[in-house]
Design a protein around this motif. Structure first.
Motif, mmCIF file in Angstrom:
data_model
loop_
_atom_site.group_PDB
_atom_site.id
_atom_site.type_symbol
_atom_site.label_atom_id
_atom_site.label_comp_id
_atom_site.label_asym_id
_atom_site.label_seq_id
_atom_site.Cartn_x
_atom_site.Cartn_y
_atom_site.Cartn_z
ATOM 1 N N GLY A 89 0.802 -1.217 0.000
ATOM 2 C CA GLY A 89 0.000 0.000 0.000
ATOM 3 C C GLY A 89 0.832 1.262 0.000
ATOM 4 N N SER A 90 2.103 1.126 0.360
ATOM 5 C CA SER A 90 3.025 2.262 0.346
ATOM 6 C C SER A 90 3.854 2.300 -0.930
ATOM 7 C CB SER A 90 3.968 2.188 1.558
ATOM 8 O OG SER A 90 3.223 2.268 2.753
ATOM 9 N N GLY A 91 3.508 1.461 -1.897
ATOM 10 C CA GLY A 91 4.226 1.440 -3.164
ATOM 11 C C GLY A 91 5.508 0.633 -3.140
ATOM 12 N N LEU A 92 5.652 -0.222 -2.123
ATOM 13 C CA LEU A 92 6.856 -1.040 -2.009
ATOM 14 C C LEU A 92 6.555 -2.471 -2.434
ATOM 15 C CD1 LEU A 92 8.023 0.247 1.483
ATOM 16 C CD2 LEU A 92 8.919 0.939 -0.740
ATOM 17 N N ARG A 93 7.561 -3.156 -2.906
ATOM 18 C CA ARG A 93 7.427 -4.545 -3.335
ATOM 19 C C ARG A 93 8.299 -5.414 -2.428
ATOM 20 N NH1 ARG A 93 9.127 -4.494 -8.849
ATOM 21 N NH2 ARG A 93 7.098 -3.568 -9.222
ATOM 22 N N VAL A 94 7.686 -6.374 -1.752
ATOM 23 C CA VAL A 94 8.443 -7.254 -0.853
ATOM 24 C C VAL A 94 9.393 -8.104 -1.689
ATOM 25 C CG1 VAL A 94 8.307 -9.145 0.808
ATOM 26 C CG2 VAL A 94 6.648 -7.280 0.902
ATOM 27 N N ALA A 95 10.679 -8.038 -1.333
ATOM 28 C CA ALA A 95 11.702 -8.786 -2.055
ATOM 29 C C ALA A 95 12.126 -10.042 -1.302
ATOM 30 C CB ALA A 95 12.922 -7.899 -2.308
ATOM 31 N N ARG A 96 12.096 -9.985 0.025
ATOM 32 C CA ARG A 96 12.566 -11.128 0.813
ATOM 33 C C ARG A 96 11.970 -11.091 2.206
ATOM 34 N NH1 ARG A 96 18.111 -13.750 1.847
ATOM 35 N NH2 ARG A 96 17.339 -15.785 2.463
ATOM 36 N N GLN A 97 11.696 -12.275 2.715
ATOM 37 C CA GLN A 97 11.202 -12.431 4.086
ATOM 38 C C GLN A 97 11.890 -13.644 4.680
ATOM 39 O OE1 GLN A 97 6.857 -12.451 4.659
ATOM 40 N NE2 GLN A 97 7.172 -14.451 5.600
ATOM 41 N N ILE A 98 12.491 -13.476 5.860
ATOM 42 C CA ILE A 98 13.179 -14.578 6.525
ATOM 43 C C ILE A 98 12.889 -14.526 8.015
ATOM 44 C CG2 ILE A 98 15.050 -14.863 4.853
ATOM 45 C CD1 ILE A 98 16.802 -13.148 6.668
ATOM 46 N N GLY A 99 13.050 -15.637 8.665
ATOM 47 C CA GLY A 99 12.874 -15.705 10.108
ATOM 48 C C GLY A 99 14.182 -15.445 10.826
ATOM 49 N N ALA A 100 14.068 -15.131 12.097
ATOM 50 C CA ALA A 100 15.247 -14.914 12.941
ATOM 51 C C ALA A 100 14.986 -15.571 14.285
ATOM 52 C CB ALA A 100 15.509 -13.427 13.115
ATOM 53 N N ALA A 101 16.045 -16.122 14.867
ATOM 54 C CA ALA A 101 15.936 -16.770 16.173
ATOM 55 C C ALA A 101 17.074 -16.290 17.055
ATOM 56 C CB ALA A 101 15.990 -18.288 16.027
ATOM 57 N N TYR A 102 16.749 -16.082 18.326
ATOM 58 C CA TYR A 102 17.744 -15.618 19.297
ATOM 59 C C TYR A 102 18.185 -16.765 20.183
ATOM 60 C CZ TYR A 102 19.792 -13.047 23.194
ATOM 61 O OH TYR A 102 20.642 -12.581 24.161
ATOM 62 N N ASN A 103 19.485 -16.882 20.371
ATOM 63 C CA ASN A 103 20.047 -17.874 21.278
ATOM 64 C C ASN A 103 20.520 -17.121 22.514
ATOM 65 O OD1 ASN A 103 21.898 -19.507 22.727
ATOM 66 N ND2 ASN A 103 22.239 -20.764 20.906
ATOM 67 N N GLY A 104 19.791 -17.259 23.613
ATOM 68 C CA GLY A 104 20.117 -16.539 24.835
ATOM 69 C C GLY A 104 21.408 -16.977 25.492
#
Length: 104
Positions: free
Chosen positions: A65-80
């Motif tokens: 809606g802001s005129g942007l095109r999603v190029a990539r989506q990835i997950g992230a995990a934290y190791n405490g």
């Protein structure tokens, strides 16, 4: 939903935006609020508001809606234990989304 109270200016054509956030899922609630805040005390109580978390689908719609095109989506995990973040395929808790503004 909105990206933030004071969003940055949109990128120039050919530029991009990287957003890191929490997904609004039951597992993200359990890990970020119950575990990180209440049980382990990694962050102060009240740091997170699950109702403000945004799903990848909602964020993608906002980007589009802001005129942007999603190029990539990835997950992230934290190791405490090691105090490190890792890229993972699972986006059910933390994820990163990169979107670009098409060149005109």
């Amino acid at each position: 939903a909105r990206l933030s109270a004071a969003p940055p200016p949109p990128p120039r054509p050919g530029g991009g935006v990287l957003v890191t956030t929490l997904n609004r899922t039951h597992i993200s609630y359990a890990l970020s609020i119950v575990a990180a805040e209440r049980v382990l005390g990694l962050v102060p109580n009240g740091t997170h508001d699950w109702h403000k978390y945004i799903t990848p689908e909602e964020l993608s719609d906002l980007m589009g809606g802001s005129g942007l095109r999603v190029a990539r989506q990835i997950g992230a995990a934290y190791n405490g234990i090691s105090d490190e973040w890792y890229v993972v395929p699972d986006t059910s808790v933390n994820y990163l989304m990169f979107a670009t503004k098409p060149s005109e």
